[in-house]
Design a protein around this motif. Structure first.
Motif, short mmCIF file in Angstrom:
data_model
loop_
_atom_site.label_atom_id
_atom_site.label_comp_id
_atom_site.label_asym_id
_atom_site.label_seq_id
_atom_site.Cartn_x
_atom_site.Cartn_y
_atom_site.Cartn_z
N THR A 166 0.82 -1.21 0.00
CA THR A 166 0.00 0.00 0.00
C THR A 166 0.85 1.26 0.00
N VAL A 167 1.86 1.32 0.88
CA VAL A 167 2.63 2.56 0.98
C VAL A 167 3.53 2.76 -0.24
N ALA A 168 3.93 1.67 -0.90
CA ALA A 168 4.64 1.82 -2.17
C ALA A 168 3.71 2.47 -3.19
N ASP A 169 2.43 2.07 -3.17
CA ASP A 169 1.46 2.69 -4.06
C ASP A 169 1.21 4.15 -3.67
N VAL A 170 1.26 4.45 -2.38
CA VAL A 170 1.09 5.82 -1.92
C VAL A 170 2.22 6.70 -2.48
N LEU B 267 12.17 -4.78 -0.06
CA LEU B 267 11.66 -3.51 -0.56
C LEU B 267 10.29 -3.75 -1.18
N ALA B 268 9.31 -2.96 -0.79
CA ALA B 268 8.00 -3.03 -1.44
C ALA B 268 8.06 -2.21 -2.73
N VAL B 269 7.40 -2.69 -3.75
CA VAL B 269 7.38 -1.99 -5.03
C VAL B 269 5.95 -1.62 -5.38
N SER B 270 5.79 -0.60 -6.21
CA SER B 270 4.46 -0.12 -6.58
C SER B 270 3.74 -1.12 -7.47
N LYS B 271 2.44 -0.93 -7.60
CA LYS B 271 1.57 -1.93 -8.24
C LYS B 271 1.86 -2.15 -9.72
N ASN B 272 2.63 -1.28 -10.35
CA ASN B 272 2.97 -1.44 -11.76
C ASN B 272 4.27 -2.21 -11.96
N VAL B 273 4.78 -2.82 -10.87
CA VAL B 273 6.06 -3.55 -10.93
C VAL B 273 5.85 -4.99 -10.49
N ARG B 274 6.50 -5.91 -11.20
CA ARG B 274 6.57 -7.31 -10.79
C ARG B 274 8.02 -7.76 -10.96
N PHE B 275 8.51 -8.53 -10.00
CA PHE B 275 9.86 -9.07 -10.18
C PHE B 275 9.94 -10.48 -9.61
#
Length: 582
Positions: free
Chosen positions: A391-395, A489-497
């Motif tokens: 959530t906070v990565a999306d924020v 590390l949290a990543v935003s919703k447009n990232v997948r790894f």
């Protein structure tokens, strides 16, 4: 005793022994009392914990100290019998952590400082935690922002709307980027029986790139050269008694009225090099305490003092000024730190002030911030993901999109940092909590505030794709004992790894397995990354971001979260952004 420190202890302080100024027969010197505090950080409420509510004396006894009602009483007592007195602060007055203050745009601190009759303050790094405009226009001039009584301009303990500071903010060495003129007045002159005393106010050079005060549109001038410049200007204006009020500190032992080795910190270099025209150096920033004497470049001793933090000490310096030369008689100067003990009658005006803001804190805590459809927690799965982390990565990503010059390609947030503070501090639960204002799915202001953040700004910066790859590799770090620490590390919703947990540390990420908006990571491309300043500066323990460029400051974490919650009901994000390869 250290050869640089020749102190004669007297009943109310420490007298500097010096042969630099001969005894005067007549006329009688002018007495001037300097009273100062440092790093108050909004601690108006007396604290009960050891770090904020106690201090040890020279014998090791624990003294219970601090709180606006007691600080005000001690100041009144110290002023008794002094016709010529000035009260000032070394900076970092606000941007603190007590919620009765931070919930209310730090306005309670300004009310307190107005009521104790503060004459001026140096700008500390935390004075710039929001912006220069916030400091100058809101805190200084009382301009409202946002919605009155919700975002700013709250009603104070006298029933009046916030009107700003009755005192001056001053810094000689903070400038606009590329300029040499300070953004505020560089010094303050006070006159006592016709004799001027000049106060040069300086800010730590770590301000512009500090983790909370990060201001890419500002710049720092070097403290020593700046102090020397304004000492010369004051001297040309006929000012001979000069004080440097420097928000930059050091340490010198555990006795608040002593001065012991090791003396470490940048203030000592300043004290040894700054112009001999400066008679007194008052410091802060390090939350330390000492009353020292250091010879100036001409070999004459001058006091160097620091008065702890959070209102635990008041520093008193008594100057005697030669009426004929209008300069300080250094051999007659005394300096002492007074503990703000609670064995005195608390000031009733300040008691009312503290009670008012603590009652207001309860009201503000209960204000609705947004809604959620399920629990959003710090609980991490095996991949290091959590619903709060995602959530906070999306924020951070959302805040960058709303910031002029931001527009990040992705965001990263440390959820279990290698070192330093974790910005994930609490959980957001769907079920209503104990507060009467709460309900199922409702997020109260206080709940959001406690879940994420430490008043850190979201920055959007330019980094190479290779740095993003390195950052993802640094989620696994080999410790001194050979074990591997997982620091996801949290990543935003447009990232997948994807990653290979069985491979050696430093070789678990393949750029082809990192997708940003569906495209593989290009290690040679420049990306715009949104993250907290604390992380980008390396304070979390990730060195990969070093050398970033083109920084743009967004909102503070608290404010970014609030704006994100206002978008509508927030659903806990899926934990599908990091996938282990088998």
């Amino acid at each position: 005793m250290h050869s640089l420190r020749k102190w004669i202890v007297v009943a109310l302080g420490v007298t500097l022994a010096s042969s630099a100024s001969p005894a005067l027969a007549a006329p009688k010197p002018v007495d001037v009392q300097l009273l100062s505090i440092a790093d108050f950080h909004g601690y108006i409420t007396p604290q009960n914990n050891a770090a904020d509510g106690t201090i040890k004396d020279a014998q090791g006894n624990t003294l219970v100290v601090g709180g606006a009602p007691y600080l005000a009483t001690h100041l009144s007592k110290l002023r008794e019998g002094h016709a010529n007195t000035v009260t000032f602060s070394n900076g970092d007055n606000f941007s603190g952590w007590p919620t009765e203050v931070s919930f209310h745009a730090d306005e309670p601190t300004i009310e307190f400082l107005n009521k104790i009759g503060l004459d001026f303050t140096a700008v500390g790094n935390h004075e710039l935690d929001r912006s220069l405009e916030f400091l100058r226009d809101h805190m200084g001039a009382g301009e409202c922002f946002g919605e009155a009584d919700v975002d700013s301009c709250f009603t104070d303990s006298d029933g009046r709307r916030f009107h700003g500071a009755n005192f001056a903010f001053s810094t000689a060495n903070i400038t606009e980027k590329g300029d040499t003129r300070p953004v505020l007045e560089p010094y303050v002159i006070k006159k006592f029986r016709g004799i001027p005393v000049g106060f040069i106010n300086l800010t730590t050079p770590t301000t512009v790139d500090g983790s909370t005060s990060y201001q890419p549109s500002l710049d720092n001038l070097p403290p020593v050269e700046t102090a020397d410049k304004y000492a010369a200007i004051l001297k040309r204006r006929g000012v001979r008694a000069i004080v440097a009020n420097v928000h930059e500190g050091g340490a010198a032992g555990a006795d608040f009225n002593g001065c012991a080795d090791p003396m470490n910190g940048p203030i000592w270099d300043f004290a040894k090099k700054a112009s001999p025209d400066i008679d007194v150096i008052v410091t802060g920033h390090w939350h330390a305490y000492f009353t020292c004497s250091v010879p100036d470049p001409a070999g004459n001793p001058r006091p160097v003092v620091e008065a702890a933090n959070h209102g635990r000490l008041i520093n008193e310096i008594n100057l005697k000024i030669d009426r004929r030369t209008r300069d300080v008689i250094r051999s007659a100067t005394t300096a002492v730190n007074h503990p703000v003990t609670r064995d005195v009658t608390p000031d009733p005006v300040m008691t009312k002030l503290v009670d008012h803001w603590n009652a207001k804190q309860k009201e503000t805590y209960a204000k609705p911030y947004g809604t959620i459809t399920g629990d959003i927690t710090r609980t991490r799965d095996a991949t290091g993901q959590s619903t709060l982390g995602n959530t906070v990565a999306d924020v951070a990503y959302f805040d960058s999109q709303q910031t002029e010059g931001g527009k990040a390609d992705l965001a990263m947030v440390a959820v279990a940092p290698v070192k330093g503070s974790n910005s994930l501090r609490g959980d957001l639960r769907f079920a209503k909590g104990p507060n009467p204002a709460d309900s199922d799915g409702q997020v109260l202001l206080g709940e959001s505030w406690a879940a994420w953040g430490y008043a850190n700004p979201v920055l959007t910066v330019s980094v190479k794709g290779s740095q993003l790859e390195q950052a993802l590799e640094q989620q696994w770090q080999t410790q001194a004992d050979g074990t591997v620490r997982f620091a996801p590390l949290a990543v935003s919703k447009n990232v997948r790894f994807s990653y290979s947990p069985g491979r050696p540390v430093g070789d678990r990420i393949n750029p082809a397995d990192v997708l940003i908006d569906g495209q593989p990571l290009d290690t040679g491309r420049t990306y715009r990354l949104a993250a907290l300043a604390y992380t980008l500066l390396g304070a979390d323990g990730y060195s990969a971001f070093a050398g970033y460029t083109d920084a743009v400051r967004g909102n503070r974490d608290y404010d970014a979260m609030r704006a994100y919650l206002r978008q509508g009901p927030l659903t806990p994000p899926a934990l599908d952004r990091a996938v282990p390869l088998t």
